[in-house]
Structure formats: C-alpha cells, structure tokens
Scaffold this motif. Structure first.
Motif, PDB file in Angstrom:
ATOM      1  N   GLU A 142       0.837  -1.201   0.000  1.00  0.00           N
ATOM      2  CA  GLU A 142       0.000   0.000   0.000  1.00  0.00           C
ATOM      3  C   GLU A 142       0.874   1.254   0.000  1.00  0.00           C
ATOM      4  O   GLU A 142       0.575   2.240  -0.684  1.00  0.00           O
ATOM      5  N   ARG A 145       2.158   1.758  -3.437  1.00  0.00           N
ATOM      6  CA  ARG A 145       1.101   2.293  -4.299  1.00  0.00           C
ATOM      7  C   ARG A 145       0.988   3.803  -4.109  1.00  0.00           C
ATOM      8  O   ARG A 145       0.891   4.562  -5.084  1.00  0.00           O
ATOM      9  N   LYS A 146       1.056   4.257  -2.854  1.00  0.00           N
ATOM     10  CA  LYS A 146       0.939   5.692  -2.575  1.00  0.00           C
ATOM     11  C   LYS A 146       2.137   6.447  -3.150  1.00  0.00           C
ATOM     12  O   LYS A 146       1.988   7.560  -3.659  1.00  0.00           O
ATOM     13  N   ASN A 148       3.746   5.714  -5.743  1.00  0.00           N
ATOM     14  CA  ASN A 148       3.695   5.691  -7.202  1.00  0.00           C
ATOM     15  C   ASN A 148       2.340   6.150  -7.742  1.00  0.00           C
ATOM     16  O   ASN A 148       1.986   5.857  -8.887  1.00  0.00           O
ATOM     17  N   ALA A 149       1.609   6.873  -6.915  1.00  0.00           N
ATOM     18  CA  ALA A 149       0.278   7.332  -7.318  1.00  0.00           C
ATOM     19  C   ALA A 149       0.372   8.458  -8.336  1.00  0.00           C
ATOM     20  O   ALA A 149       1.365   9.190  -8.401  1.00  0.00           O
ATOM     21  N   ASP A 150      -0.686   8.599  -9.139  1.00  0.00           N
ATOM     22  CA  ASP A 150      -0.819   9.724 -10.063  1.00  0.00           C
ATOM     23  C   ASP A 150      -1.833  10.710  -9.486  1.00  0.00           C
ATOM     24  O   ASP A 150      -2.668  10.353  -8.648  1.00  0.00           O
ATOM     25  N   TRP A 151      -1.724  11.972  -9.937  1.00  0.00           N
ATOM     26  CA  TRP A 151      -2.689  12.981  -9.512  1.00  0.00           C
ATOM     27  C   TRP A 151      -3.762  13.125 -10.586  1.00  0.00           C
ATOM     28  O   TRP A 151      -3.459  13.334 -11.748  1.00  0.00           O
ATOM     29  N   LYS A 243      -5.339  11.767  -5.318  1.00  0.00           N
ATOM     30  CA  LYS A 243      -4.430  10.677  -5.646  1.00  0.00           C
ATOM     31  C   LYS A 243      -5.182   9.507  -6.268  1.00  0.00           C
ATOM     32  O   LYS A 243      -6.222   9.089  -5.758  1.00  0.00           O
ATOM     33  N   LYS A 244      -4.609   8.995  -7.342  1.00  0.00           N
ATOM     34  CA  LYS A 244      -5.144   7.783  -7.940  1.00  0.00           C
ATOM     35  C   LYS A 244      -4.102   6.691  -7.789  1.00  0.00           C
ATOM     36  O   LYS A 244      -3.041   6.728  -8.410  1.00  0.00           O
ATOM     37  N   LEU A 245      -4.417   5.738  -6.913  1.00  0.00           N
ATOM     38  CA  LEU A 245      -3.454   4.675  -6.649  1.00  0.00           C
ATOM     39  C   LEU A 245      -3.447   3.660  -7.787  1.00  0.00           C
ATOM     40  O   LEU A 245      -4.507   3.288  -8.296  1.00  0.00           O
ATOM     41  N   PRO A 246      -2.263   3.195  -8.190  1.00  0.00           N
ATOM     42  CA  PRO A 246      -2.195   2.192  -9.254  1.00  0.00           C
ATOM     43  C   PRO A 246      -2.682   0.835  -8.761  1.00  0.00           C
ATOM     44  O   PRO A 246      -2.566   0.506  -7.572  1.00  0.00           O
TER      45      PRO A 246
END
Length: 447
Positions: A142, A145-146, A148-151, A243-246
């Motif tokens: 987790e 994931r945070k 490597n998150a995208d905005w 944030k959009k987590l992968p």
C-alpha cells in the motif's frame, strides 16, 4: 644523541633530544659548500664566491633547513628507540639552536592510551525479535502504491491528502511582504509544508475559488521580520487533484524488477527486503546498547589529535552531504558542531581496537567477500558491486573493518545478559528512527 622522555599526562609525552654541535655544524658546512657550487653573485663567477660571503648570505637559512631535517629525523629515531606509539603529529620546538652549541629540541606528543578493558559483564541488552507477516507485506505494498500514485484532477472539494494548485500573496496588514507570493504552486494538504493553519483552511475549496486565509507566523520563524506576526494570504485556486493509486497488476509489479509480474514473487521480494531492513535495525539497536555499555565501563583519555582528525573527516562528510562543493573550505565549519560526536567515535574506535587485539580477532577473505555479497543484495546488479569491492583494496579494507567490528560486538555480547523482545516490523523501525533522532538531538545539545 641524548634522549629523555617525560610523562606529562596519561597520553602526553615530552621528549627532550640533544644532538652534538659538531654533527650540526658539519652538516651546515657541507650544505653551504654544495650551495656555493651553484650560486651566482655580481662580481663573482659561478662556483667562485668566497665561503665567507656564502655563509653571510645563506648561513642562517641553510642552518634552519638542516636543523629542521635533523629534528624530524631524530624525533622518528627517538620514538622508535623508546617504543612510543604517537597519535598524530608532534609539536617540536628548538630550545637551543646556536652554532658551536649542542642542538636541543623538545617534541610534545600524544600517544595512544594504554587500555585495560573492563568487562561489561551483567549488562542487560534487549534484542528485538521480528516476524514479517502478510499484513506487514500488505501495508508495504500500500505504501508503494501511494509512492507511485498519479494525480487526477477533480471537481470535488479539496480534502486532506489532495493536491491544490494555487496562486497566493501574503500581506502584513495592507502591505504585501517579500517572499510571500507564488503562482501555480502545488500544495498537498496535510503535508505540513506551509505555515501552521494554512493548509487546513484550504480544505473544502474547489477549482476557481478565491479565498483569504489568516495565519500567525510561529515565534521562532526563520524570517525574523515575520516571526510572531499575523498575516493574511489572498489565494486563488486553479485546480484540485486527488491521488489515484495504481492497481497491483503486472505493469505495477514490473516497476520493481519482477519480470513477468508474478505477484507471489513480488511479495517474496518485498518480504526479503523488509527482513533485511529489520535485521539491520535490530543489529544497530543491539550494537548501540553494547557500545554504550563499553564506553560506560571504560572511561579512557582520548588524544585531542585523533579527535581533530575525526572532526575534520566529519566536516568533509557534512560538506558533501549539503552539496557545498569540492572547493569549499571546511575550516569555516566550527569544530564545536562535531567535537563531542568525534570524541565519542574515537573512544569507541580505540576500545573496539583493543577488543579485537586482545581476542585475536581476524577477518578472512571469505568473510570479507560474504559481507560484500550481503551489502550487494540491495543493488540491481549485485555481481558488479561484488567485483568492484573485491577489486579495490581501499573498499576491501573498509569492509574488513566492518567485519572485525561485528566480531568485536559479538564477543562483547557474550558478557551481556541478552533478552529477546518480540516486536512488529513497524515497531522495530520506529524504535530505530527514535534512537537516531535522540542521538542527533543529543549531538545538537552538546554542540
């Protein structure tokens, strides 16, 4: 040559050395004759200058040169004959330096302390025991994931953790102040990167909103003209992003070097890394307890010259760390910032060296290579790291020192009462972080 050694403290020696006048005068005379062969003076051909003139012109400088060489050579001979082990360079003063008289000079020097190790028998040492669970691995994934998150831009109201892009300008009363404005600044709410209270007042804003934010600068704020002052910031919000987590899919897993995107292999690699990290934290915690006990049991005098050498090394490291450049003059950094930590390092180094010596500890090539392979595991091309270290004598020496230090700590642990304490992965890392912060705070107070 006559030599007398006076013990002025546990680690200081005062050596008085006398050299017969004839030896000095003969050496000066010979040096002047050599000088006369090559000098040119008006009215004389090369090599034909009378010795009386040569002596008048060059006698003082030549004598100083000869005496300097003799003092250095006789100092080395004296400490060898007397079996002294100097720590750093001596301070040498000529007390009698006249033609026709015996040369006398005094060398004041520090020596390594004679150490009779006191045992740390009975010292209590806590050794954390950690098991990496599936829940720990899930939490680490987790975190990845945070990281490597995208905005993703949104029309929703901004909340804690969202990124707000805004323009702002700060005012003291009706007057804008220098450094208080920016355009297109991206701010993550909850990051605490702005003045206390600023980010919280942005929660609920949307793209296109304009707002006035009232804050009070902390009393210890770095800009003195703003410290403790009330200010107003006029803000215009351009966009809000969340944030959009992968997803944990093949593409995500392959980012971390796991070919094929196999999730079970991915989890195994994460567990391996977490295990290594926790083992390092455990080893450091145990080692620190042992070294603290060793220092407490063995209060030894520490040569100031060694402390200064360590201080200078720490200054160079600090200059590199802060990117001050190779040409930066590290003497500009105050000794006081590093002296206490440097003294502690030297004390530990001397004590560990005695542990190694008294126990006849050695590091074999196989042990050095095994340590290098352990260090190389965290790199993408471990074999290249191994080849580099094993092919570089300086790097091998550093690793050898680390291996010997580990052996010394293990030998000391045999004297201690070690108790296992069950801790989670997060607890052991938090404890390691707290210990590091505590040491840094102590060093700051000492400085």
């Amino acid at each position: 040559m006559q030599v007398s050694v006076e013990t002025t403290s546990q680690i200081e020696r005062r050596i008085t050395i006398q050299v017969p006048a004839a030896e000095i005068d003969e050496a000066v005379s010979a040096r002047l004759k050599d000088t006369a062969k090559n000098i040119r003076l008006n009215g004389f051909r090369k090599g034909r200058v009378p010795m009386a003139v040569v002596h008048q012109r060059y006698g003082k400088d030549v004598r100083n040169e000869v005496v300097g060489e003799v003092m250095r050579e006789r100092y080395v001979r004296a400490i060898t004959d007397e079996g002294l082990n100097p720590a750093g360079f001596p301070h040498i003063d000529a007390t009698v330096n006249e033609s026709g008289k015996d040369l006398e000079f005094v060398a004041t020097m520090e020596v390594y302390p004679e150490i009779e190790l006191a045992s740390i028998e009975g010292t209590s040492v806590e050794r954390p025991v950690v098991e990496i669970t599936d829940a720990d691995i899930d939490e680490m994934i987790e975190t990845l994931r945070k990281q490597n998150a995208d905005w993703e831009e949104t029309d929703a109201a901004a909340k804690d953790g969202d990124q707000v892009t805004l323009d702002f300008q700060g005012f003291l009363g009706d007057e804008p102040f220098e450094g208080g404005s920016a355009e297109g600044h991206a701010l993550v709410l909850g990051s605490n990167s702005f003045i206390p209270g600023f980010e919280a007042q942005l929660e609920g804003v949307k793209a296109g909103d304009e707002k006035s934010i009232n804050v009070t600068f902390p009393d210890d704020y770095q800009a003195e003209h703003l410290a403790g002052k009330e200010a107003t910031f006029k803000v215009k919000v351009h966009k809000v992003a969340t944030k959009k987590l992968p997803d944990v899919d093949d593409a995500f897993i392959q980012r971390f070097g796991v070919e094929g995107g196999d999730e079970s292999q991915f989890r195994a690699e994460i567990k391996k890394n977490m295990t290594r990290e926790s083992e390092q934290a455990i080893d450091n915690r145990v080692k620190q307890q042992v070294l603290d006990a060793l220092k407490k049991a063995n209060e030894i005098p520490v040569p100031a010259s060694l402390v200064q050498q360590e201080t200078d090394g720490m200054k160079r490291q600090a200059a590199q760390q802060f990117g001050l450049g190779e040409d930066f003059d590290v003497s500009q950094l105050p000794n006081e910032l590093f002296a206490e930590q440097a003294k502690s390092r030297v004390q530990v180094g001397l004590l560990l060296a005695e542990v190694i010596k008294s126990n006849g500890l050695e590091a074999t090539d196989d042990e050095i290579k095994a340590k290098v392979e352990e260090l190389a595991e965290q790199y993408q091309e471990p074999q290249q790291v191994v080849d580099y270290y094993m092919g570089n004598e300086q790097m091998k020496t550093q690793v050898k020192s680390a291996v010997l230090e580990e052996k010394a700590v293990d030998k000391l642990l045999e004297q201690a009462n070690v108790s296992d304490v069950t801790m989670s992965y997060q607890q052991v890392l938090a404890a390691a972080q707290k210990q590091e912060e505590s040491e840094e705070a102590e060093e700051s107070e000492q400085a």
